[in-house]
Design a protein around this motif. Structure first.
Motif, PDB file in Angstrom:
ATOM      1  N   ASN A  20       0.840  -1.225   0.000  1.00 21.56           N
ATOM      2  CA  ASN A  20       0.000   0.000   0.000  1.00 21.56           C
ATOM      3  C   ASN A  20       0.864   1.260   0.000  1.00 21.56           C
ATOM      4  O   ASN A  20       0.576   2.228  -0.693  1.00 21.56           O
ATOM      5  CB  ASN A  20      -0.917  -0.009   1.225  1.00 21.56           C
ATOM      6  CG  ASN A  20      -2.011  -1.077   1.097  1.00 21.56           C
ATOM      7  OD1 ASN A  20      -2.287  -1.524  -0.016  1.00 21.56           O
ATOM      8  ND2 ASN A  20      -2.573  -1.490   2.234  1.00 21.56           N
ATOM      9  N   THR A  21       1.948   1.256   0.789  1.00 16.09           N
ATOM     10  CA  THR A  21       2.833   2.426   0.850  1.00 16.09           C
ATOM     11  C   THR A  21       3.478   2.704  -0.500  1.00 16.09           C
ATOM     12  O   THR A  21       3.594   3.834  -0.945  1.00 16.09           O
ATOM     13  CB  THR A  21       3.928   2.201   1.903  1.00 16.09           C
ATOM     14  OG1 THR A  21       3.313   1.988   3.162  1.00 16.09           O
ATOM     15  CG2 THR A  21       4.862   3.388   1.978  1.00 16.09           C
ATOM     16  N   SER A  22       3.875   1.663  -1.206  1.00 13.23           N
ATOM     17  CA  SER A  22       4.492   1.818  -2.536  1.00 13.23           C
ATOM     18  C   SER A  22       3.491   2.394  -3.528  1.00 13.23           C
ATOM     19  O   SER A  22       3.820   3.287  -4.323  1.00 13.23           O
ATOM     20  CB  SER A  22       5.003   0.450  -3.012  1.00 13.23           C
ATOM     21  OG  SER A  22       5.509   0.551  -4.329  1.00 13.23           O
ATOM     22  N   ASP A  23       2.262   1.891  -3.483  1.00  6.73           N
ATOM     23  CA  ASP A  23       1.226   2.399  -4.404  1.00  6.73           C
ATOM     24  C   ASP A  23       0.931   3.871  -4.144  1.00  6.73           C
ATOM     25  O   ASP A  23       0.765   4.672  -5.073  1.00  6.73           O
ATOM     26  CB  ASP A  23      -0.055   1.575  -4.248  1.00  6.73           C
ATOM     27  CG  ASP A  23       0.120   0.147  -4.765  1.00  6.73           C
ATOM     28  OD1 ASP A  23       1.110  -0.073  -5.512  1.00  6.73           O
ATOM     29  OD2 ASP A  23      -0.705  -0.700  -4.394  1.00  6.73           O
ATOM     30  N   VAL A  24       0.847   4.187  -2.878  1.00  7.40           N
ATOM     31  CA  VAL A  24       0.557   5.592  -2.510  1.00  7.40           C
ATOM     32  C   VAL A  24       1.676   6.503  -2.996  1.00  7.40           C
ATOM     33  O   VAL A  24       1.440   7.596  -3.527  1.00  7.40           O
ATOM     34  CB  VAL A  24       0.379   5.719  -0.983  1.00  7.40           C
ATOM     35  CG1 VAL A  24       0.367   7.192  -0.569  1.00  7.40           C
ATOM     36  CG2 VAL A  24      -0.901   5.045  -0.546  1.00  7.40           C
ATOM     37  N   ALA A  25       2.922   6.054  -2.832  1.00  9.19           N
ATOM     38  CA  ALA A  25       4.059   6.871  -3.267  1.00  9.19           C
ATOM     39  C   ALA A  25       4.033   7.086  -4.768  1.00  9.19           C
ATOM     40  O   ALA A  25       4.304   8.186  -5.288  1.00  9.19           O
ATOM     41  CB  ALA A  25       5.374   6.196  -2.835  1.00  9.19           C
ATOM     42  N   GLN A  26       3.700   6.015  -5.514  1.00  7.60           N
ATOM     43  CA  GLN A  26       3.640   6.127  -6.984  1.00  7.60           C
ATOM     44  C   GLN A  26       2.518   7.092  -7.405  1.00  7.60           C
ATOM     45  O   GLN A  26       2.684   7.900  -8.319  1.00  7.60           O
ATOM     46  CB  GLN A  26       3.420   4.740  -7.595  1.00  7.60           C
ATOM     47  CG  GLN A  26       4.642   3.830  -7.474  1.00  7.60           C
ATOM     48  CD  GLN A  26       4.371   2.448  -8.052  1.00  7.60           C
ATOM     49  OE1 GLN A  26       3.270   2.182  -8.568  1.00  7.60           O
ATOM     50  NE2 GLN A  26       5.348   1.559  -7.940  1.00  7.60           N
ATOM     51  N   GLU A  27       1.388   6.956  -6.755  1.00  4.04           N
ATOM     52  CA  GLU A  27       0.257   7.834  -7.093  1.00  4.04           C
ATOM     53  C   GLU A  27       0.571   9.295  -6.764  1.00  4.04           C
ATOM     54  O   GLU A  27       0.238  10.209  -7.524  1.00  4.04           O
ATOM     55  CB  GLU A  27      -0.979   7.386  -6.308  1.00  4.04           C
ATOM     56  CG  GLU A  27      -2.257   8.177  -6.616  1.00  4.04           C
ATOM     57  CD  GLU A  27      -2.720   7.978  -8.043  1.00  4.04           C
ATOM     58  OE1 GLU A  27      -3.579   8.760  -8.499  1.00  4.04           O
ATOM     59  OE2 GLU A  27      -2.248   7.044  -8.717  1.00  4.04           O
ATOM     60  N   ASN A  28       1.240   9.490  -5.636  1.00  7.67           N
ATOM     61  CA  ASN A  28       1.621  10.847  -5.235  1.00  7.67           C
ATOM     62  C   ASN A  28       2.586  11.470  -6.249  1.00  7.67           C
ATOM     63  O   ASN A  28       2.474  12.651  -6.602  1.00  7.67           O
ATOM     64  CB  ASN A  28       2.245  10.800  -3.844  1.00  7.67           C
ATOM     65  CG  ASN A  28       2.553  12.197  -3.319  1.00  7.67           C
ATOM     66  OD1 ASN A  28       1.656  13.021  -3.219  1.00  7.67           O
ATOM     67  ND2 ASN A  28       3.806  12.451  -2.993  1.00  7.67           N
TER      68      ASN A  28
END
Length: 287
Positions: A20-28
């Motif tokens: 989840n943290t990786s996805d959030v970082a990519q989206e950000n």
């Protein structure tokens, strides 16, 4: 067994959280990039809007110049002409011919420029004639001992060379000519003059002359200051020549006395300046 299940659950929780943290970082990162692109586009559009505003302003100005420029220039030129600012008037009229050569205002401007040229030529002819004849208006006396010839305007004098004008300009010449200026107060009562001013069309002007010599005979007294005029004096003299009204006020110890510069006295000042020029004098000497 219970401890093992807890460890497994903890492992999968950490894995899920990591995903989840990786996805959030990519989206950000994606959103940040899009925001940067939109900001850049906004700035570019704002710059273009500013450029279009300037172009629109220039077009409006050009359109206004086409519709009304010639009229305004003509009005400005005629105002300068009325104020006797001939140089500024010529610039305005000439600009009309260059910018609006086919306009009706250009025809009027050409007529004004022609009149200005004719007036200038006439004035130059009159000045040349006036200067050439200036010595005819002078009373000439010679001091043989000192070798000086004096030229005094006849209009400033009366019978037997008696001084009439309260302010006189005259010329002396030896090898080179020079100008002298005389303040002359004549009466049957002493004023004990210590200075004088010229009141020219409502404005006071100082005149050089703070040393007055005094004499008398037969009940008549004279109080006279005789000096070399300064550049300021010559400015004042020219203002007097073209004035409508000039009063010379003599200040004494207790009282003052006023004397008017008549048209003849004013003309005498101009004749002295002309004679000085004819005799080879240069006004640069008094700059």
């Amino acid at each position: 067994m219970k401890t093992f299940r807890c460890c497994v659950l903890l492992f999968f929780s950490v894995m899920l959280l990591g995903c989840n943290t990786s996805d959030v970082a990519q989206e950000n990162a994606r959103l940040t990039q899009e925001l940067s692109a939109l900001t850049s586009e906004r700035d570019s559009l704002a710059e273009r809007v500013s450029e279009l505003g300037k172009e629109l302003s220039a077009l409006r100005s050009e359109l206004d110049e086409i519709k009304h420029g010639a009229g305004r220039l003509l009005s400005d030129g005629e105002r300068h002409l009325s104020d006797k600012n001939i140089s500024d008037a010529e610039k305005a009229f000439s600009y009309i011919l260059g910018k609006h050569p086919t306009s009706k205002e250009a025809d009027v401007a050409r007529a004004h420029l022609k009149k200005i040229s004719e007036d200038r030529e006439r004035q130059e002819r009159e000045k040349a004639e006036r200067i050439n004849n200036s010595l005819d208006f002078m009373r000439v006396t010679t001091d043989k001992v000192e070798g000086i010839t004096w030229y005094t305007p006849k209009k400033a004098l009366g019978g037997y060379g008696e001084t009439l004008s309260p302010l006189i300009l005259y010329v002396g010449k030896k090898s080179e000519p020079w100008l002298r200026m005389k303040l002359f107060y004549k009466s049957d009562n002493w004023l004990f003059v210590d200075k004088a001013i010229a009141y020219i069309d409502g404005v006071k002007h100082a005149i050089s002359g703070d040393m007055f010599e005094r004499d008398h005979t037969g009940g008549t007294i004279w109080e006279v200051s005789d000096v070399s005029p300064t550049s300021v004096d010559l400015y004042v003299l020219r203002e007097i020549i073209k004035s409508k009204e000039t009063i010379i006020r003599f200040y004494g110890k207790q009282y003052h006395n006023d004397r008017k510069m008549t048209p003849a006295f004013k003309k005498a000042l101009q004749e002295a300046l002309d004679a000085y020029e004819v005799l080879g004098g240069s006004m640069e000497r008094y700059q």
